[in-house]
Design a protein around this motif. Structure first.
Motif, PDB file in Angstrom:
ATOM      1  N   MET A  36       0.823  -1.204   0.000  1.00 24.46           N
ATOM      2  CA  MET A  36       0.000   0.000   0.000  1.00 24.46           C
ATOM      3  C   MET A  36       0.864   1.265   0.000  1.00 24.46           C
ATOM      4  O   MET A  36       0.440   2.318  -0.481  1.00 24.46           O
ATOM      5  CB  MET A  36      -0.940  -0.006   1.202  1.00 24.46           C
ATOM      6  N   ARG A  64      -4.808  -3.164  -3.908  1.00 31.20           N
ATOM      7  CA  ARG A  64      -3.659  -3.531  -3.080  1.00 31.20           C
ATOM      8  C   ARG A  64      -2.576  -2.452  -3.067  1.00 31.20           C
ATOM      9  O   ARG A  64      -1.661  -2.504  -2.251  1.00 31.20           O
ATOM     10  CB  ARG A  64      -3.071  -4.865  -3.533  1.00 31.20           C
ATOM     11  N   THR A  65      -2.638  -1.511  -4.013  1.00 29.09           N
ATOM     12  CA  THR A  65      -1.732  -0.360  -3.991  1.00 29.09           C
ATOM     13  C   THR A  65      -2.569   0.908  -4.037  1.00 29.09           C
ATOM     14  O   THR A  65      -3.672   0.919  -4.601  1.00 29.09           O
ATOM     15  CB  THR A  65      -0.767  -0.381  -5.192  1.00 29.09           C
ATOM     16  N   ALA A  66      -2.034   1.988  -3.462  1.00 28.31           N
ATOM     17  CA  ALA A  66      -2.794   3.239  -3.354  1.00 28.31           C
ATOM     18  C   ALA A  66      -2.967   3.919  -4.706  1.00 28.31           C
ATOM     19  O   ALA A  66      -4.017   4.494  -4.991  1.00 28.31           O
ATOM     20  CB  ALA A  66      -2.094   4.175  -2.372  1.00 28.31           C
TER      21      ALA A  66
END
Length: 409
Positions: free
Chosen positions: A156, A198-200
């Motif tokens: 994240m 799952r990532t910003a």
């Protein structure tokens, strides 16, 4: 999977015989498997519970016993064969090596992401298994590196400099083209990670790979006399392998098929009465029906009559050694036959060179580019252009004169 009540050695012997292994090989495999079972009994371990680490432990133990018995050591020490042990474990456990088990939270997270990613690549994008395997490998590699560098819960907070450092780590041993492929696979993973939350942010636009010029990777081209020399040389080889390779090279030279299209060719794809052949194009998922040319038909028929192992598989082209199953790649076949024919090429020399040669030959025969693309199984005209780049002299010969007035404007 083997039932617990059955004799594993007797069942292994029957399975190997059914796969047409040589009797001496069957004896060696069963002997290795029997000694491994004796070791397991001594350690009071069930064969169903064997792990890869335990197999390595046994190999070390057996090697030590062999040194004590024969006094051998160093580079002349014969390795303990593993093939018989692996065959036994595939029979008993149903799969070998076994699927990996997560040893920590980071591995559990990595397994979950890769499984989820694989489903998306297969069901949403419809990619071929080989493409999915390459993408999953890169995902596994990147996630392992990321968790090791920045912790289990670092996705994240993934940053651009993390991406840069990963690419720097991958770069030293790779060519420009290979590094560009790494960048493309990493962009795909990063897009997926952002899509599932799952990532910003989507970091895929920030992956920097080397600049690859259009069509710079076109392989070497075979001239017509070289193709004829290869076919002539392999046609003289009347061994079982020679019959198979002759049929394969006739298909490559006549139709310019992809390696996978030949490997997946099945017995019912050839209609002998109608003299046609059905090609399943692996990239576009479409089918083409082509006329069965006489040299191809004769070569395939000779192989089916005298060269193909008598097994139940429906694929035409089969390995020449047990376990008998369909061929997976043709590059080694092509390189071996080029070498035997005395044909040396400066660049790449895999099965694809016949595809390029066929495309250029058709261009020189004034076949329209659309027809060439249809024969090669291309979805768009742009896909055909790289195959014709090598015929630049032919393209110059048919170039149109540009009026002087247009040049001045």
């Amino acid at each position: 999977m083997l039932k617990s009540s059955e004799d594993p050695i007797a069942e292994l012997k029957a399975v190997l015989a059914g796969q047409r292994y040589h009797p001496r090989t069957i004896s060696n495999y069963c002997g290795c498997a029997r000694r491994f079972l004796d070791y397991l009994e001594w350690r009071e371990i069930q064969v169903e519970n064997v792990t890869e680490a335990l197999v390595s432990t046994y190999i070390s133990h057996a090697s030590g016993m062999l040194r004590k018995r024969h006094g051998r050591s160093g580079p002349h020490q014969h390795p303990i064969p593993r093939a018989g042990i692996h065959a036994l474990l595939r029979l008993v456990q149903g799969q070998w090596p076994p699927p990996p088990k997560a040893a920590c939270a980071a591995e559990a997270e990595r397994f979950a992401i890769c499984d989820e990613y694989g489903v998306w690549l297969r069901e949403a994008r419809g990619l071929a298994p080989a493409s999915i395997e390459a993408l999953i490998w890169e995902a596994r590699h990147f996630l392992t590196w990321q968790f090791r560098q920045n912790g289990d819960n670092s996705l994240m907070s993934l940053r651009v400099d993390d991406i840069d450092r990963y690419m720097e780590m991958r770069a030293p041993k790779l060519t420009r083209k290979s590094l560009s492929a790494v960048a493309n696979r990493l962009r795909s993973l990063l897009r997926h990670l952002h899509r599932v939350g799952r990532t910003a942010i989507d970091l895929s636009p920030h992956v920097i790979g080397p600049l690859i010029y259009a069509y710079e990777g076109v392989p070497s081209i075979l001239e017509r006399d070289q193709v004829a020399a290869v076919l002539r040389a392999v046609g003289k080889d009347r061994t079982l392998r020679g019959l198979r390779d002759h049929a394969i090279l006739q298909l490559l030279a006549t139709y310019g098929l992809r390696s996978s299209e030949i490997c997946n060719l099945r017995l019912d794809d050839i209609n002998w009465r109608a003299e046609s052949i059905r090609i399943r194009h692996t990239k576009t998922k479409a089918c083409s029906f082509l006329p069965l040319m006489e040299p191809v038909g004769e070569a395939v028929l000779a192989y089916l009559r005298a060269g193909r192992p008598a097994i139940d598989a429906r694929e035409i082209f089969i390995r020449m050694r047990a376990p008998y199953r369909k061929l997976r790649m043709l590059d080694s076949v092509v390189r071996r036959r080029l070498r035997h024919a005395g044909v040396k090429l400066p660049g790449k020399s895999g099965a694809h060179i016949f595809r390029h040669a066929r495309a250029v030959e058709m261009l020189r025969a004034s076949v329209p580019q659309k027809v060439i693309g249809d024969l090669l199984g291309h979805r768009s005209a742009e896909s055909t252009v790289p195959y014709l780049k090598l015929a630049t002299e032919d393209l110059r010969a048919i170039a149109l004169d540009v009026p002087e007035a247009e040049l001045l404007s």
